[in-house]
Design an enzyme around this catalytic site. Structure first.
Site, mmCIF file in Angstrom:
data_model
loop_
_atom_site.group_PDB
_atom_site.id
_atom_site.type_symbol
_atom_site.label_atom_id
_atom_site.label_comp_id
_atom_site.label_asym_id
_atom_site.label_seq_id
_atom_site.Cartn_x
_atom_site.Cartn_y
_atom_site.Cartn_z
ATOM 1 C CG ASN A 213 -0.276 -0.384 2.495
ATOM 2 O OD1 ASN A 213 0.276 -1.477 2.618
ATOM 3 N ND2 ASN A 213 -0.282 0.511 3.451
ATOM 4 C CB CYS B 144 -4.089 2.979 8.361
ATOM 5 S SG CYS B 144 -2.669 2.076 7.800
HETATM 6 N N1 PLP Z 1 -4.243 -4.155 3.864
HETATM 7 C C1 PLP Z 1 -3.798 -3.209 3.032
HETATM 8 C C2 PLP Z 1 -2.729 -3.542 2.044
HETATM 9 C C3 PLP Z 1 -4.328 -1.919 3.098
HETATM 10 O O1 PLP Z 1 -3.882 -0.972 2.258
HETATM 11 C C4 PLP Z 1 -5.341 -1.638 4.052
HETATM 12 C C5 PLP Z 1 -5.865 -0.271 4.203
HETATM 13 O O2 PLP Z 1 -5.195 0.699 3.920
HETATM 14 C C6 PLP Z 1 -5.772 -2.667 4.887
HETATM 15 C C7 PLP Z 1 -5.201 -3.913 4.764
HETATM 16 C C8 PLP Z 1 -6.827 -2.452 5.929
HETATM 17 O O3 PLP Z 1 -8.072 -2.172 5.343
HETATM 18 P P1 PLP Z 1 -9.292 -1.675 6.206
HETATM 19 O O4 PLP Z 1 -8.848 -0.403 6.865
HETATM 20 O O5 PLP Z 1 -10.387 -1.467 5.226
HETATM 21 O O6 PLP Z 1 -9.597 -2.700 7.212
#
Ligand code: PLP
Length: 381
Positions: free
Chosen positions: A150, A325
């Site tokens: 990400n 996040c």
């Molecule tokens: N995994 C990846 C690679 C992400 O980019 C994200 C969110 O940015 C997540 C997991 C977590 O997703 P969520 O916040 O919708 O639970």
């Protein structure tokens, strides 16, 4: 407004918001109710499951609907580890660049007594697959590796890696966090036992996702209660959001998306190379590895990514520093595990695109970025 923060969240399709509005207004029965109104609402689950599986390129799986990828990853990782009476006999392998929803869950299990191996990456962010294989031992129960990072957009060769593991170690469960690849790449995830997705990353609503599971797998449920979803995830089933996620899957067109978004990405990279090379280092290197078309990571050593973010915000352009996040923390460790220095990391921005963006927007963005960088450089002199 130019919205280039699509790895954090995407704008829902109009069809998705219309679906959601209509569904909440008219189809409000509990899908577990025995009357025909409830029964009608329960059909939504079949619809969403079919659409999710069609886009995943898999038709022989079951889907556990969750509140998003974080819950899916927790359910998969904790739900696998808890199947064993002695946690000390549980070994989990993951990588140094996983999203916190995987990394923190593995860390939690380590605190509870599990053993863990965190495999490193090279300077492009590619995971050392030989290290994964050589780390497997008789206690290894689960390997969790992401598909698309990400922060950088780097794609791991999950089909190759998982095929290799399954042929040598068929009993080791394999989980892929496919959040940033689902609806964006042509997927080949047939060797994965578990696949995590999140609807708001592909123009669906927030607060809904799924754990796609091979039919014969078992997990210890993490939500206890009324036994909904075959006891895998209790709680009244959120049919409006689940149906809307199905709608987003139905609309997604991966090959159209790839052609369109790649053109925008390549334009941004080309212009930064040409016009900002003196100040910028591009961490997303499509020439040296496979990268998803929607994410570009660029570092401006000596500058602050956060300052650039706020300068662009003044122009109504929205980007991010690393991942949304973790933007309130210093940084997640993804870039440092690639050997990138702290100075570079502090100067890193992430640009993430979607099919709602345009090439014109990418040109306006680079013009404004140049202006912001030049302003900061001249202030340093
Ligand atoms: N995994 C990846 C690679 C992400 O980019 C994200 C969110 O940015 C997540 C997991 C977590 O997703 P969520 O916040 O919708 O639970």
């Amino acid at each position: 407004m130019i919205y280039f923060d699509n790895a954090a969240s995407t704008k829902p399709y109009d069809e998705v918001t219309d679906y959601l509005y209509d569904y909440m207004k008219n189809s409000y029965a509990n899908p577990s109710s025995l009357h025909k109104f409830g029964f009608e609402c329960a059909k939504t689950l079949k619809y969403a499951e079919q659409e999710v599986l069609k886009l995943a390129g898999l038709n022989d799986r079951t889907v556990i609907f969750t509140s998003g990828a974080t819950e899916s990853a927790n359910l998969c990782i904790k739900g696998t580890a808890e199947k064993y009476d002695d946690i000390r006999k549980v070994h989990i392998i993951t990588s140094a660049i996983e999203h916190p929803c995987v990394a923190q869950t593995v860390e939690y299990l380590k605190r509870k007594g599990a053993t863990t191996t965190i495999v490193g990456v090279d300077s492009c962010g590619i995971i050392d697959t030989d290290e994964i294989i050589s780390s497997i031992n008789s206690d290894t129960k689960l390997i969790s590796i992401m598909l698309v990072n990400n922060e950088t957009g780097v794609i791991q060769d999950i089909p190759g890696l998982f095929k290799r593991i399954k042929s040598e170690y068929p009993n080791v469960m394999l989980h892929v966090d496919a959040v940033q690849g689902f609806a964006k790449l042509n997927l080949d995830l047939k060797d994965a036992d578990f696949i995590t997705i999140s609807a708001h990353k592909f123009h669906g609503p927030k607060g809904v996702g799924a754990l796609i599971c091979k039919k014969n797998t078992t997990l210890i449920p993490q939500m206890l209660g009324g036994g909904q979803q075959n006891n895998n995830r209790s709680g009244t089933i959120n049919t409006p959001l689940i149906g809307a996620m199905g709608k987003a899957c139905e609309i997604a067109d991966v090959s159209k998306y790839q052609t369109y978004v790649t053109e925008m990405r390549d334009n941004i990279i080309k212009r930064i190379h040409r016009e900002l090379s003196e100040y910028a280092t591009i961490n997303t290197k499509p020439e040296s590895a496979q990268f998803s078309s929607h994410i570009i990571s660029v570092s401006f050593p000596g500058l602050k990514g956060e300052v650039l973010l706020h300068m662009l915000e003044q122009k109504n352009i929205f980007i991010s520093t690393s991942s949304a996040c973790s933007s309130h923390k210093k940084h997640t460790g993804v870039l440092s595990s690639m050997g990138i220095s702290k100075e570079m990391i502090d100067g890193t921005i992430r640009i993430s695109l979607s099919e709602f963006n345009t090439v014109d927007e990418t040109n306006i963005f680079v013009d404004e970025l140049k202006q912001a960088v030049n302003t900061l450089i001249s202030m340093r002199r």
